[in-house]
Write an enzyme that holds these catalytic residues in place. Sequence first.
Site, PDB file in Angstrom:
ATOM      1  N   LEU A  98      96.478  71.550  81.329  1.00  0.00           N
ATOM      2  CA  LEU A  98      96.883  71.082  82.653  1.00  0.00           C
ATOM      3  C   LEU A  98      95.634  70.965  83.532  1.00  0.00           C
ATOM      4  O   LEU A  98      94.709  71.768  83.414  1.00  0.00           O
ATOM      5  CB  LEU A  98      97.878  72.074  83.263  1.00  0.00           C
TER       6      LEU A  98
ATOM      7  N   ARG B   6      96.890  61.483  82.011  1.00  0.00           N
ATOM      8  CA  ARG B   6      97.179  62.857  82.450  1.00  0.00           C
ATOM      9  C   ARG B   6      97.760  62.923  83.872  1.00  0.00           C
ATOM     10  O   ARG B   6      98.785  63.579  84.093  1.00  0.00           O
ATOM     11  CB  ARG B   6      95.910  63.706  82.313  1.00  0.00           C
TER      12      ARG B   6
ATOM     13  N   HIS C  22      99.358  84.083  75.358  1.00  0.00           N
ATOM     14  CA  HIS C  22      98.287  83.704  74.435  1.00  0.00           C
ATOM     15  C   HIS C  22      98.267  84.707  73.284  1.00  0.00           C
ATOM     16  O   HIS C  22      98.307  85.920  73.516  1.00  0.00           O
ATOM     17  CB  HIS C  22      96.947  83.718  75.184  1.00  0.00           C
TER      18      HIS C  22
ATOM     19  N   ASN D 221     109.268  82.228  72.052  1.00  0.00           N
ATOM     20  CA  ASN D 221     109.026  82.983  73.298  1.00  0.00           C
ATOM     21  C   ASN D 221     109.993  82.552  74.388  1.00  0.00           C
ATOM     22  O   ASN D 221     110.481  83.371  75.163  1.00  0.00           O
ATOM     23  CB  ASN D 221     107.579  82.802  73.764  1.00  0.00           C
TER      24      ASN D 221
ATOM     25  N   ASP E  42      92.738  79.941  79.357  1.00  0.00           N
ATOM     26  CA  ASP E  42      92.940  81.314  78.873  1.00  0.00           C
ATOM     27  C   ASP E  42      92.109  82.346  79.635  1.00  0.00           C
ATOM     28  O   ASP E  42      91.568  83.292  79.033  1.00  0.00           O
ATOM     29  CB  ASP E  42      92.631  81.404  77.359  1.00  0.00           C
TER      30      ASP E  42
ATOM     31  N   ARG F   5      99.410  71.588  75.853  1.00  0.00           N
ATOM     32  CA  ARG F   5      98.810  70.528  76.643  1.00  0.00           C
ATOM     33  C   ARG F   5      98.004  71.180  77.754  1.00  0.00           C
ATOM     34  O   ARG F   5      98.502  72.088  78.441  1.00  0.00           O
ATOM     35  CB  ARG F   5      99.954  69.705  77.235  1.00  0.00           C
TER      36      ARG F   5
ATOM     37  N   GLU G  97      90.374  77.348  84.402  1.00  0.00           N
ATOM     38  CA  GLU G  97      89.623  77.596  83.160  1.00  0.00           C
ATOM     39  C   GLU G  97      90.585  78.136  82.099  1.00  0.00           C
ATOM     40  O   GLU G  97      91.356  79.075  82.371  1.00  0.00           O
ATOM     41  CB  GLU G  97      88.520  78.632  83.439  1.00  0.00           C
TER      42      GLU G  97
ATOM     43  N   GLY H 131     109.721  77.329  70.296  1.00  0.00           N
ATOM     44  CA  GLY H 131     110.273  78.013  71.474  1.00  0.00           C
ATOM     45  C   GLY H 131     110.810  79.411  71.238  1.00  0.00           C
ATOM     46  O   GLY H 131     111.765  79.814  71.896  1.00  0.00           O
TER      47      GLY H 131
HETATM   48  C1  GRF Z   1     102.884  81.613  70.472  1.00  0.00           C
HETATM   49  O1  GRF Z   1     102.146  82.299  69.509  1.00  0.00           O
HETATM   50  C2  GRF Z   1     102.194  81.636  71.795  1.00  0.00           C
HETATM   51  O2  GRF Z   1     101.465  82.797  72.022  1.00  0.00           O
HETATM   52  C3  GRF Z   1     101.252  80.464  71.694  1.00  0.00           C
HETATM   53  O3  GRF Z   1     101.969  79.487  70.983  1.00  0.00           O
HETATM   54  C4  GRF Z   1     102.940  80.112  70.161  1.00  0.00           C
HETATM   55  C5  GRF Z   1     104.256  79.529  70.548  1.00  0.00           C
HETATM   56  O4  GRF Z   1     105.306  79.986  69.733  1.00  0.00           O
HETATM   57  N1  GRF Z   1     100.814  80.030  72.998  1.00  0.00           N
HETATM   58  P1  GRF Z   1     106.800  79.768  70.169  1.00  0.00           P
HETATM   59  O5  GRF Z   1     106.990  78.262  70.390  1.00  0.00           O
HETATM   60  O6  GRF Z   1     107.036  80.531  71.431  1.00  0.00           O
HETATM   61  O7  GRF Z   1     107.611  80.260  69.023  1.00  0.00           O
END
Ligand code: GRF
Length: 223
Positions: A95, A67, A111, A16, A147, A93, A145, A14
């Site tokens: 969706l 799911r 991403h 981000n 990404d 996961r 779709e 976590g």
């Molecule tokens: C990040 O590199 C994000 O781009 C990808 O998964 C990773 C998650 O990292 N989708 P964090 O859990 O936010 O540290």
Amino acid sequence: MSRKRVAILISGRGSNMAALIEAAKDKTYPAEIVLVISNRPDAGGLLVAQANRIATEVVDHTAGKDRPTFERALQAVLERNRIDIICLAGFMRLLTAGFVSRWQNRIINIHPALLPAFKGLDTHRRALEAGVKVHGATVHFVVPEMDSGPIVAQAAVSVRPGDTEEGLAARVLKVEHQIYPLALKLVPRAAFGLKMGDVSLTAFPFRIPLHWFPWSKFLHDPT
Ligand code: GRF
């Protein structure tokens, strides 16, 4: 405009999520983080969220749930908390199209690559193998779709001679933490434009060249 109520969906550490929480501490930020949801009870990010006094929920996908059952449980939690916008942040996961359509224009993801290049997993290894000189990160709206949705923000990172997967990943992660808060800031406006069917508003965040943005200094390799 009142602050949008945001839920962040995570599966792991976590970082981000933490960057979004930090940005939203500013009362003038257009979104507030009201909930963090993990599909894994052991996700490290849950503790970080709790330390920041953010409510957390676990919707465990492994508890014998298929799911649709998992997504129904997720939807119930989101509705109970009156969530406006979902941020996926390392949520591992897929969706379903049904769930994503329900949240159309109100769900974004980060991403670790410059989409449309390197969709899917292992982006840093694949970027190194492909010999690209520039790599980076993308925040995009989520569509069925994988990404593939409209891009909200991107940041580029130079690939250095002799770069390792770990080194490159660390530099990309650094710019992820910068662009995700910037992107979330744009979403309430973008979603409004999309709802109104206003082409110019809708196009604003996606089409404008990145170097026009006042924060373009952030959008390059900071190291
Ligand atoms: C990040 O590199 C994000 O781009 C990808 O998964 C990773 C998650 O990292 N989708 P964090 O859990 O936010 O540290």
